[in-house]
Design a protein around this motif. Sequence first.
Motif, mmCIF file in Angstrom:
data_model
loop_
_atom_site.group_PDB
_atom_site.id
_atom_site.type_symbol
_atom_site.label_atom_id
_atom_site.label_comp_id
_atom_site.label_asym_id
_atom_site.label_seq_id
_atom_site.Cartn_x
_atom_site.Cartn_y
_atom_site.Cartn_z
ATOM 1 N N THR A 86 -5.825 0.143 -2.356
ATOM 2 C CA THR A 86 -4.936 1.314 -2.304
ATOM 3 C C THR A 86 -4.522 1.671 -0.881
ATOM 4 O O THR A 86 -3.603 2.470 -0.695
ATOM 5 C CB THR A 86 -5.629 2.522 -2.958
ATOM 6 O OG1 THR A 86 -6.864 2.780 -2.278
ATOM 7 C CG2 THR A 86 -5.922 2.253 -4.432
ATOM 8 N N GLU A 119 -8.131 -3.370 -6.898
ATOM 9 C CA GLU A 119 -6.773 -3.011 -6.478
ATOM 10 C C GLU A 119 -6.899 -2.250 -5.160
ATOM 11 O O GLU A 119 -7.542 -1.208 -5.092
ATOM 12 C CB GLU A 119 -6.083 -2.123 -7.517
ATOM 13 C CG GLU A 119 -4.695 -1.671 -7.071
ATOM 14 C CD GLU A 119 -4.067 -0.670 -8.031
ATOM 15 O OE1 GLU A 119 -3.046 -0.066 -7.654
ATOM 16 O OE2 GLU A 119 -4.621 -0.459 -9.141
ATOM 17 N N ARG A 146 -2.231 -3.809 2.443
ATOM 18 C CA ARG A 146 -1.442 -4.097 1.246
ATOM 19 C C ARG A 146 -0.266 -5.021 1.576
ATOM 20 O O ARG A 146 0.049 -5.944 0.814
ATOM 21 C CB ARG A 146 -0.940 -2.799 0.619
ATOM 22 C CG ARG A 146 -2.055 -1.966 -0.048
ATOM 23 C CD ARG A 146 -1.545 -0.591 -0.486
ATOM 24 N NE ARG A 146 -0.408 -0.689 -1.398
ATOM 25 C CZ ARG A 146 -0.509 -0.782 -2.728
ATOM 26 N NH1 ARG A 146 -1.724 -0.807 -3.297
ATOM 27 N NH2 ARG A 146 0.561 -0.855 -3.480
#
Length: 297
Positions: free
Chosen positions: A276, A274, A282
Amino acid sequence: MTAAEVARELEISERTARRDLDALGMAGVPVYSVQGRRGGWRLVGGARTDLSGLTASEARALFLVAGPASSVTPVVKAALRKLVHALPEPFRVQAEAAASSLVLDPQRWGSSRIEPRRPRFLDELQDAVIRGVQVRLGYVDREHTETERTVHPLGIVAKGPSWYLVSSTEAGRRTFRIDRVSSVDPTGDPVHRPEGFDLGESWRAIADEVDRKRTPLEARAVCVPHGIGVLRMGFGDRLEVGGSTADGRIEVVIRGSNEGILAGELAGLVEWIEVTGPPGVRDHLASIGNALIERYA
């Protein structure tokens, strides 16, 4: 042989021949001079120049292939360390210099698949490193500008398919791609070698700096423990592994050249990581995800 005959054979002056013959005798090579009409320089009957019977160039070649950069076994390296003590002093210095003159770094920069090709001036530069002499170097940079400068050759590195010369210059330590060298002219002046210089350590610092310039962007992420191996295979030295988070995942930092390209590399790893930050990476990942859904849903 007379000194004059030695001078003609080696294409040097008779004075230089006499000086070098005297130096060989002082170094322990069993040569001596005979005066008179039939005089000259002779080797003591039955004597050899050293216990190994090696010539200077053979000794250099052995230590070049069995130095720290080579893949020979520790037993072979230990045997050569003993062999060096059987060499006369003039051979020993250059044999030991050959052992530390080369570093092999198999990791390529980028994704190049070009096969290695021996550069034109590789032998001349390696000889300058081993003999410890400065060279006047002609060099063509990436903008195709040709310059000349005097450098102090410290060592040679094979990086993937490319060869590099590590040198000291008036502007500090510099690295030159040997396939861009246009001329090599040894000056005969001795190299000023930095105290404690180690070619392997120096190259690691150079390579780390180049890698960081090529991949200045850092993406932060957390990864499930069993995914670390996947990241190591995919990113190699571009991956930094940190500590564990409260939920058992592992913090990682992955370097890339820009946000879009790095997001593309990370998009297929959603099962393990994931991301961050930073926000730009992102956003690119979200855009890639939306495009995939639109195309394949």
